[in-house]
Design an enzyme around this catalytic site. Structure first.
Site, short mmCIF file in Angstrom:
data_model
loop_
_atom_site.label_atom_id
_atom_site.label_comp_id
_atom_site.label_asym_id
_atom_site.label_seq_id
_atom_site.Cartn_x
_atom_site.Cartn_y
_atom_site.Cartn_z
N HIS A 125 0.88 -1.17 0.00
CA HIS A 125 0.00 0.00 0.00
C HIS A 125 0.92 1.22 0.00
O HIS A 125 2.01 1.18 0.57
CB HIS A 125 -0.84 0.12 1.27
CG HIS A 125 -1.72 -1.04 1.59
ND1 HIS A 125 -1.26 -2.19 2.17
CD2 HIS A 125 -3.06 -1.20 1.46
CE1 HIS A 125 -2.26 -3.02 2.37
NE2 HIS A 125 -3.37 -2.46 1.95
N ASP A 144 2.41 1.98 3.38
CA ASP A 144 3.39 1.04 3.93
C ASP A 144 4.79 1.49 3.58
O ASP A 144 5.72 1.31 4.36
CB ASP A 144 3.27 -0.38 3.32
CG ASP A 144 1.88 -0.95 3.39
OD1 ASP A 144 1.14 -0.56 4.31
OD2 ASP A 144 1.56 -1.79 2.53
N GLU A 187 -10.74 -7.23 -4.16
CA GLU A 187 -10.53 -8.28 -3.17
C GLU A 187 -11.78 -8.40 -2.29
O GLU A 187 -12.05 -7.52 -1.47
CB GLU A 187 -9.31 -7.92 -2.31
CG GLU A 187 -8.98 -8.98 -1.30
CD GLU A 187 -7.71 -8.64 -0.54
OE1 GLU A 187 -6.76 -8.12 -1.16
OE2 GLU A 187 -7.68 -8.88 0.67
N GLU A 224 -8.73 -13.98 -1.20
CA GLU A 224 -7.99 -14.27 0.03
C GLU A 224 -8.65 -15.44 0.77
O GLU A 224 -9.86 -15.44 0.99
CB GLU A 224 -7.96 -13.03 0.94
CG GLU A 224 -7.32 -13.34 2.28
CD GLU A 224 -7.08 -12.13 3.15
OE1 GLU A 224 -6.81 -11.03 2.62
OE2 GLU A 224 -7.15 -12.30 4.38
N HIS A 254 -10.58 -14.40 3.92
CA HIS A 254 -11.83 -13.70 3.61
C HIS A 254 -12.89 -14.69 3.12
O HIS A 254 -14.08 -14.52 3.41
CB HIS A 254 -11.60 -12.63 2.54
CG HIS A 254 -10.72 -11.51 3.00
ND1 HIS A 254 -10.38 -10.45 2.19
CD2 HIS A 254 -10.11 -11.28 4.20
CE1 HIS A 254 -9.60 -9.61 2.87
NE2 HIS A 254 -9.41 -10.11 4.08
N ASP A 281 -4.47 -13.79 -2.27
CA ASP A 281 -3.84 -13.43 -1.01
C ASP A 281 -3.76 -14.70 -0.18
O ASP A 281 -4.77 -15.20 0.33
CB ASP A 281 -4.65 -12.35 -0.28
CG ASP A 281 -4.15 -10.95 -0.62
OD1 ASP A 281 -3.40 -10.82 -1.62
OD2 ASP A 281 -4.49 -10.00 0.11
N ASP A 328 -5.24 -13.72 9.47
CA ASP A 328 -4.12 -13.61 8.51
C ASP A 328 -2.92 -14.45 8.92
O ASP A 328 -1.79 -13.95 9.02
CB ASP A 328 -3.70 -12.14 8.35
CG ASP A 328 -4.71 -11.32 7.58
OD1 ASP A 328 -5.57 -11.91 6.90
OD2 ASP A 328 -4.65 -10.07 7.64
N ASP A 330 -0.47 -12.46 2.30
CA ASP A 330 -1.15 -11.49 3.16
C ASP A 330 -1.31 -12.15 4.53
O ASP A 330 -2.41 -12.49 4.97
CB ASP A 330 -2.51 -11.12 2.55
CG ASP A 330 -3.18 -10.02 3.35
OD1 ASP A 330 -2.52 -9.42 4.20
OD2 ASP A 330 -4.38 -9.78 3.12
MN LIG Z 1 -7.04 -10.97 5.75
#
Ligand SMILES: [Mn+2]
Length: 448
Positions: free
Chosen positions: A109, A112, A240, A276, A279, A304, A317, A347
């Site tokens: 990002h 980051d 996402e 992901e 998710h 991810d 995560d 991720d």
């Molecule tokens: Mn996550």
């Protein structure tokens, strides 16, 4: 891959380039199964898997959680005279880590990699300065950008959303940030650009015009796409999906919801899904379900790679560790034709009590090994052919005769109804063989 670290300082001293040592190795800092150059099917492992390191978890997350403060030391933030210098040191550490690990890609990002300034213009300037350095380091370390994105959820101004914010001014500020992140992605040769709608949802319907917010989201995405294409961006845009957290309901709930949204607003030519695992679980789906759903729509893009904790229902995560999950995921990915612009982005974050510098390596090594095993099993499913052949045969009544006519649209509904009554009175008693297929998969998992 170059052996590489920049600056005067080595941030992970005592850790050399991670090597493949095979399944019998007891060296925690070696790959047991991920052998980058090994051919699986028609491609090398590294070209199937396209591993990426996530900047935010690996170099920014410090173990802070809602109940406790930072636990994970970030030595690269010490001795910096300014936030921008700290970002440069972090970048040195990141490229040293990625290069030693042997991942070919990374993702970030905007916030980051570069600090937010006092004004939007200063933030843009910070990002541009860091991007110039990243360009050189990418080249020296032979590391590529899988995708970039903008963090339009951490700053308090996004508490009511970004593209879906009820205040126009915030929508415009989000655009300012996304434009700069797209510029950075293009400058660094990024193969994709991701939109994760962290706060694009609602906390209460009592204060929300849901129709307007979804329209604004679609308009914003289309405008960002048009801008990036005008700047010459040829890569993929990814959405996402995530059902909730931090909002009660996120508009990109799951893959099927996003497919409907993209098609409704005519965005399905440029946008793909970044799926992901964690998710998927939050949405009540298997990881492989989300992958197959995206592939069935021709919209599979990237992954991810992580896992959740099935019994606590939030986005933990964690690093992938289940062969069953990576095998069924890689089977879905191979069936979809494999990655093109996408890859497996970790991720995932180390637990907050994993405080040894080596833990960051060990976690990634485990994730890469787990996906390497998953890939080999998926290739075994395809090569051995029992499972694909079973599925093919299961639908074979549509290959000839009345079934083929139905598929081609050559039967009226009255024809269909009549054929059913006259010819197929006893149809419907073929075994689905689920337990047999599960047993076959378990044999592959053990490599027998
Ligand atoms: Mn996550």
């Amino acid at each position: 891959m170059a052996d590489y670290f920049v600056g005067n300082k080595e941030y992970f001293p005592g850790i050399a380039k991670i090597k493949y040592e095979g399944p019998k190795s007891d060296n925690p800092l070696a790959f047991k199964y991920y052998d980058a150059e090994k051919k699986v099917g028609k491609k090398k492992m590294k070209d199937h898997l396209r591993f990426a390191v996530a900047y935010w978890h690996s170099f920014c997350a410090d173990g802070t959680d809602p109940f406790g403060s930072a636990t994970i030391p970030h030595p690269w933030t010490r001795d910096a005279k300014s936030p921008l210098e700290a970002a440069e040191h972090k970048q040195d550490a990141a490229f040293e880590f990625i290069s030693k690990l042997g991942a070919e890609y990374y993702c970030f990002h905007d916030r980051d990699v570069a600090p937010e300034g006092a004004t939007p213009a200063e933030s843009e300037k910070n990002l541009a300065a860091i991007v110039a350095k990243a360009k050189k380091k990418q080249k020296a370390a032979e590391v590529k950008l899988l995708w970039g994105t903008a963090n339009v959820f951490t700053n308090p101004r996004f508490m009511n959303g970004a593209a879906t914010n009820p205040e126009f001014g915030v929508v415009a500020l989000a655009a300012n940030q996304v434009k700069a992140a797209i510029d950075a992605t293009i400058e660094l040769g990024g193969q994709g650009y991701t939109f994760w709608g962290g706060r694009e949802g609602y906390m209460s319907l009592l204060n929300t015009d849901l129709k307007k917010e979804k329209e604004h989201l679609a308009k914003f995405l289309g405008m960002a796409r048009d801008y990036a294409r005008k700047q010459g961006f040829k890569g993929a845009f990814y959405i996402e999906p995530k059902p909730m957290e931090p909002t009660k309901h996120q508009y990109d709930y799951d893959t099927e919801t996003v497919i409907g949204f993209l098609r409704h607003y005519g965005l399905d030519k440029d946008f793909r899904l970044n799926i992901e695992a964690n998710h998927a679980e939050l949405a009540g789906h298997d990881f492989a379900h989300e992958l197959e759903t995206a592939a069935a729509a021709g919209l599979f893009g990237s992954v991810d790679a992580n896992r959740g904790e099935p019994r606590n229902g939030w986005d933990t995560d964690q690093f992938p560790s289940s062969y069953y999950e990576t095998a069924t995921a890689m089977y879905a990915i191979l069936k979809a034709g494999g990655f093109t612009t996408g890859g497996l982005n970790f991720d995932a974050k180390i637990r907050r009590n994993s405080v040894d510098p080596a833990d960051l390596f060990i976690s990634h090594i485990g994730g890469m090994d787990t996906f390497a095993v998953g890939l080999e099993i998926a290739q075994r499913i395809i090569d051995d052919g029992k499972i694909p052949a079973f599925v093919k045969k299961r639908y074979s009544s549509f290959n000839t005769g009345d079934g083929a006519k139905f598929d081609k649209g050559e039967l009226s509904f009255e024809d269909l109804a009549k054929i059913g009554s006259v010819k197929y009175g006893n149809a419907g008693f073929t075994s689905g063989k689920q337990e047999y297929l599960e047993n076959v998969l378990n044999q592959y998992l053990l490599g027998l």
